[in-house]
Each structure stands twice: as C-alpha cells, then as structure tokens.
Motif scaffolding. Sequence first.
Motif, short mmCIF file in Angstrom:
data_model
loop_
_atom_site.label_atom_id
_atom_site.label_comp_id
_atom_site.label_asym_id
_atom_site.label_seq_id
_atom_site.Cartn_x
_atom_site.Cartn_y
_atom_site.Cartn_z
N VAL A 54 0.96 -1.33 -0.17
CA VAL A 54 0.14 -0.06 0.16
C VAL A 54 0.91 1.17 0.13
O VAL A 54 0.45 2.14 0.16
N ALA A 55 2.14 1.03 -0.04
CA ALA A 55 3.17 1.99 0.11
C ALA A 55 2.92 3.29 -0.93
O ALA A 55 3.18 4.48 -0.52
N PRO A 56 2.55 3.07 -2.10
CA PRO A 56 2.44 4.44 -3.02
C PRO A 56 1.20 5.18 -2.75
O PRO A 56 0.96 6.21 -3.15
N PHE A 57 0.30 4.68 -1.68
CA PHE A 57 -1.06 5.45 -1.59
C PHE A 57 -1.28 6.10 -0.16
O PHE A 57 -2.11 6.77 0.00
N VAL A 58 -0.37 5.60 0.66
CA VAL A 58 -0.59 6.21 2.12
C VAL A 58 0.67 6.57 2.47
O VAL A 58 1.70 5.96 1.92
N SER A 59 0.93 7.15 3.49
CA SER A 59 2.09 7.48 4.41
C SER A 59 2.67 6.16 5.06
O SER A 59 1.99 5.32 5.05
N SER A 60 4.11 6.13 5.16
CA SER A 60 4.76 4.94 5.65
C SER A 60 3.89 4.56 7.08
O SER A 60 3.95 3.49 7.53
N ALA A 61 3.65 5.61 7.75
CA ALA A 61 3.04 5.51 9.27
C ALA A 61 1.71 4.80 9.05
O ALA A 61 1.53 3.79 9.82
N VAL A 62 0.99 5.18 8.14
CA VAL A 62 -0.44 4.57 7.79
C VAL A 62 -0.08 3.14 7.38
O VAL A 62 -0.78 2.29 7.71
N ALA A 63 0.74 3.06 6.66
CA ALA A 63 0.94 1.71 6.01
C ALA A 63 1.37 0.73 7.06
O ALA A 63 0.72 -0.14 6.95
N LYS A 64 2.24 1.11 7.83
CA LYS A 64 2.46 0.29 9.07
C LYS A 64 1.16 -0.03 9.80
O LYS A 64 0.96 -1.30 10.24
N ARG A 65 0.59 0.84 10.27
CA ARG A 65 -0.67 0.83 11.04
C ARG A 65 -1.65 -0.18 10.28
O ARG A 65 -2.13 -1.16 10.94
N LEU A 66 -1.87 -0.03 9.10
CA LEU A 66 -2.61 -0.84 8.20
C LEU A 66 -2.38 -2.18 8.31
O LEU A 66 -3.31 -3.20 8.35
#
Length: 176
Positions: A152-164
């Motif tokens: 999901v890295a191209p669509f959200v920040s790295s912090a959001v990607a981690k939480r997701l």
Amino acid sequence: MQTADRPRVGVYPGSFDPPTNGHLDIIRRATRVVNKLVVAVAVNPSKDAMFTIDERVEIVRAEIAAINNDLSSRVEVRSFEGLLMQYVRDVGATIIVRGLRAVTDFDYEFQMTGMNARLDPEIETVFLMASESHQFISSRLVKEVGMLGGTVAPFVSSAVAKRLVARIAERKAGKR
Ligand code: ADP
C-alpha cells in the motif's frame, strides 16, 4: 454572512479509514481556499471501519503534524456525528470541502450537495479535483489491496501503511 474580516472556516468531512495521500493532498490544498480547516472525521456507524473513530482522529492528526507546523496550526481534526450541516454551523464554518475523483464521485456528490444546499443555502460546497497522481486512490481499495497482501506504500504514508498492515494481521488472527 461572511464578512471580509472574519476568517473563512471550512469543514472537510469524511471517513478517513484510513487517510490516504489523496486526502492529505486535499487538506493541503484546501488551506489555500480557507483560513481555517476543520477535518471532520465521521463516526459513521453504518460502515464497518478498519480503525475506530479515536484511532482515525489520532492518525489524521499525526499525518498533518508530520507535514509541517504551519499546516497543523491551521487545521483542526475532530470527530463528528449527526447531520453535517448542523455541525458546519456549530463550528462557525461557511464552506464544505470535498475531493472529486474523475466520474465515480460525481453522482453521489451531486446529490449530496443538492440536498445540503436545500438544508442551508448559506453554506457552499467547494470541490477540489483530485490531483492526477491521486485519482485512483480510495481508502476502500487501499484496504482491499492490503488485505490481499499487496503493497500500500504508493497510496498512504509509511506510518499509515505500518498501522494498516498491523491491523490487517490482527484481524486475520481474529483479534479485531
Ligand atoms: P466518505 O465516507 O465521505 O466518502 P472518504 O474518507 O472516503 O469519506 O472521503 C472523504 C472525501 O475525500 C470525499 O470528498 C472524497 O471524494 C475525497 N477523497 C477521497 N479520496 C480522494 C483522493 N484520492 N483524491 C481526492 N479526493 C479524495
């Protein structure tokens, strides 16, 4: 009525489950149109949310703080429940900000804007066209891609990607 010396306040409502690069782009650009922006995270009981309302508020706040101080000083993130038009009046706003992606959003947004204009003709809805690189990003698809194990890295920040990724793992393990 809006007077010249009163700050122009806008409300940007949505589910933000989770916030994407598309949402952040709209937030950043909306601050060029209004002096103060209230990002209104909808409690939205009808949707099966990936993140709770408190988590979504906290994530959006952190995302904005990570961009820069100027943005955080002009943007407030709050949760809201109930009728949007009432909420907009309660916070002293005169503008609703929405993002518009290609043709898919149009029908729904057109209906909602018409309905809201009937409820309060003094409040204007302003649409910002999604930037070219964000046209195809939606929270729903980001969640789907994540659930299927895609990046999901191209669509959200790295912090959001981690939480997701963490939340999806919890869900798969049956913890949420
Ligand atoms: P809602 O549940 O209201 O659709 P969303 O969080 O999905 O909440 O979207 C909130 C707003 O942000 C909507 O106006 C939506 O059109 C806009 N939006 C969502 N994704 C994007 C994007 N990639 N680019 C521009 N606007 C977007």
